[in-house]
Design a protein around this motif. Sequence first.
Motif, mmCIF file in Angstrom:
data_model
loop_
_atom_site.group_PDB
_atom_site.id
_atom_site.type_symbol
_atom_site.label_atom_id
_atom_site.label_comp_id
_atom_site.label_asym_id
_atom_site.label_seq_id
_atom_site.Cartn_x
_atom_site.Cartn_y
_atom_site.Cartn_z
ATOM 1 N N LEU A 81 0.843 -1.202 0.000
ATOM 2 C CA LEU A 81 0.000 0.000 0.000
ATOM 3 C C LEU A 81 0.874 1.246 0.000
ATOM 4 O O LEU A 81 1.895 1.298 0.675
ATOM 5 C CB LEU A 81 -0.877 0.017 1.256
ATOM 6 N N GLY A 84 -2.339 6.944 2.256
ATOM 7 C CA GLY A 84 -3.144 8.051 1.711
ATOM 8 C C GLY A 84 -2.330 9.290 1.452
ATOM 9 O O GLY A 84 -1.115 9.282 1.624
ATOM 10 N N ARG B 62 -12.936 0.291 4.015
ATOM 11 C CA ARG B 62 -12.817 -0.418 5.293
ATOM 12 C C ARG B 62 -11.522 -0.040 6.007
ATOM 13 O O ARG B 62 -11.488 0.123 7.225
ATOM 14 C CB ARG B 62 -12.899 -1.929 5.074
ATOM 15 N N HIS B 84 -11.510 11.271 1.343
ATOM 16 C CA HIS B 84 -10.256 11.028 0.628
ATOM 17 C C HIS B 84 -10.522 10.994 -0.861
ATOM 18 O O HIS B 84 -11.483 10.382 -1.302
ATOM 19 C CB HIS B 84 -9.639 9.699 1.078
ATOM 20 N N LEU B 119 -3.461 7.364 8.311
ATOM 21 C CA LEU B 119 -3.895 7.363 6.904
ATOM 22 C C LEU B 119 -2.697 7.314 5.965
ATOM 23 O O LEU B 119 -2.725 6.622 4.943
ATOM 24 C CB LEU B 119 -4.727 8.618 6.597
ATOM 25 N N LYS B 120 -1.619 8.054 6.336
ATOM 26 C CA LYS B 120 -0.453 8.116 5.464
ATOM 27 C C LYS B 120 0.174 6.743 5.252
ATOM 28 O O LYS B 120 0.765 6.491 4.204
ATOM 29 C CB LYS B 120 0.613 9.083 6.024
ATOM 30 N N SER B 121 0.094 5.843 6.257
ATOM 31 C CA SER B 121 0.673 4.514 6.009
ATOM 32 C C SER B 121 -0.345 3.405 5.774
ATOM 33 O O SER B 121 -0.051 2.468 5.047
ATOM 34 C CB SER B 121 1.612 4.059 7.130
ATOM 35 N N ASP B 122 -1.516 3.491 6.399
ATOM 36 C CA ASP B 122 -2.407 2.326 6.401
ATOM 37 C C ASP B 122 -3.633 2.435 5.498
ATOM 38 O O ASP B 122 -4.378 1.464 5.358
ATOM 39 C CB ASP B 122 -2.888 2.046 7.830
ATOM 40 N N ALA B 123 -3.875 3.593 4.919
ATOM 41 C CA ALA B 123 -5.052 3.698 4.041
ATOM 42 C C ALA B 123 -4.802 2.869 2.773
ATOM 43 O O ALA B 123 -3.682 2.827 2.262
ATOM 44 C CB ALA B 123 -5.313 5.159 3.676
ATOM 45 N N GLY B 124 -5.834 2.220 2.297
ATOM 46 C CA GLY B 124 -5.703 1.297 1.165
ATOM 47 C C GLY B 124 -5.669 1.977 -0.189
ATOM 48 O O GLY B 124 -6.632 1.907 -0.951
ATOM 49 N N PHE B 125 -4.547 2.623 -0.459
ATOM 50 C CA PHE B 125 -4.378 3.278 -1.759
ATOM 51 C C PHE B 125 -3.042 2.881 -2.374
ATOM 52 O O PHE B 125 -2.095 2.535 -1.649
ATOM 53 C CB PHE B 125 -4.375 4.815 -1.615
ATOM 54 N N PRO B 140 5.165 3.220 0.749
ATOM 55 C CA PRO B 140 5.252 3.998 1.989
ATOM 56 C C PRO B 140 6.707 4.276 2.365
ATOM 57 O O PRO B 140 7.579 3.452 2.121
ATOM 58 C CB PRO B 140 4.600 3.098 3.039
#
Lengths: 84, 158
Positions: A81, A84, B62, B84, B119-125, B140
Motif C-alpha cells: 500500500l 493516503g 474499510r 479522501h 492514513l499516510k501509512s495504512d489507508a488502502g491506496f 510507503p
Amino acid sequence: MAQQKIYFFGRLAEQLGRSREVEMVEEPITIRDLRVALAAQAVDFADALVDPRVRACVDGVIVTDDALVRAGQEIAFIPPLSGG
Amino acid sequence: MAITIRLEPENLQPDAELRAFITSLNGDGAVVSFTGLMRPTSKEGEALTGLFLDHYPGMTERSISDIATDAAAKFAVEDILIIHRCGLVLPGAAIVFVATSSPHRRAAFEAADYLMDRLKSDAGFWKREDTATGSHWIEPTAQDAKDKERWSNIHAGN
C-alpha cells in the motif's frame, strides 16, 4: 475446472489489467499454490506474483500465503500500500 | 459519536466540507480540520503533472473506517469526518480532508494528528506520480512508518 476472476490493483493493474479470467486447477487451494498455478498459466503472472511483497486479498481482506481459497470468492493481488 | 468516511472521485472542497461538518455538530466546543494538498513536485524535485490514487472498492473504505474507529477509541472525540480523493488528482488540489470534534480542544487536535499519521501509512491506496516524461508507483516511506510509530504507546483513556 472453474473459471475465476482475479483482480489487481496499483502497479499490478497497470501490468496485468484490472482483472483476468483464470482456471482454478484445484480447489480449495492455498494462496501459495495459487501463485504457482497462475504463474504457469501466463508468463506475465510469473514475474508479478512471485514477489513476496505482493499480498493476496480474499473477499477484500489481506490474507497470508497459507490461506485457502475456493472458486467464487473474490481474489485479488495487491502491491504494498502507498497509504493516503 | 458519528464516524463518516467518503471516497471522492471528482472534486474535494474542504471549505464546504468544514462548514457542513460544523453545522452538523451538537454542542461540541472544538473542531480541528486538516487538508492535505497535492504537492507540485516529487521528493526528488521533479515537476508532477498529476497523482493517481488507485483503490480497491470496499477494502479501501474499510481500511479508512478501521483507522477512524481506532481514533475514536483512543481520544475523547465526538465526530470524525474523513474524505479522501481517489482517481487523478492535480497539483494544488485537495487529496484528503479530516475533521474531528470534541467538547474540549485537546482530543480534537490529537485525533486529527493521529488520523493523518495512520492514513499516510495504512489507508488502502496505491499512488502513482505522473510527470511529463513518465510515471512511477510510490510505496510507503520510512518517515511514514516513524510518524505512525509515535502513537504506539498511546492507549485509550490516556
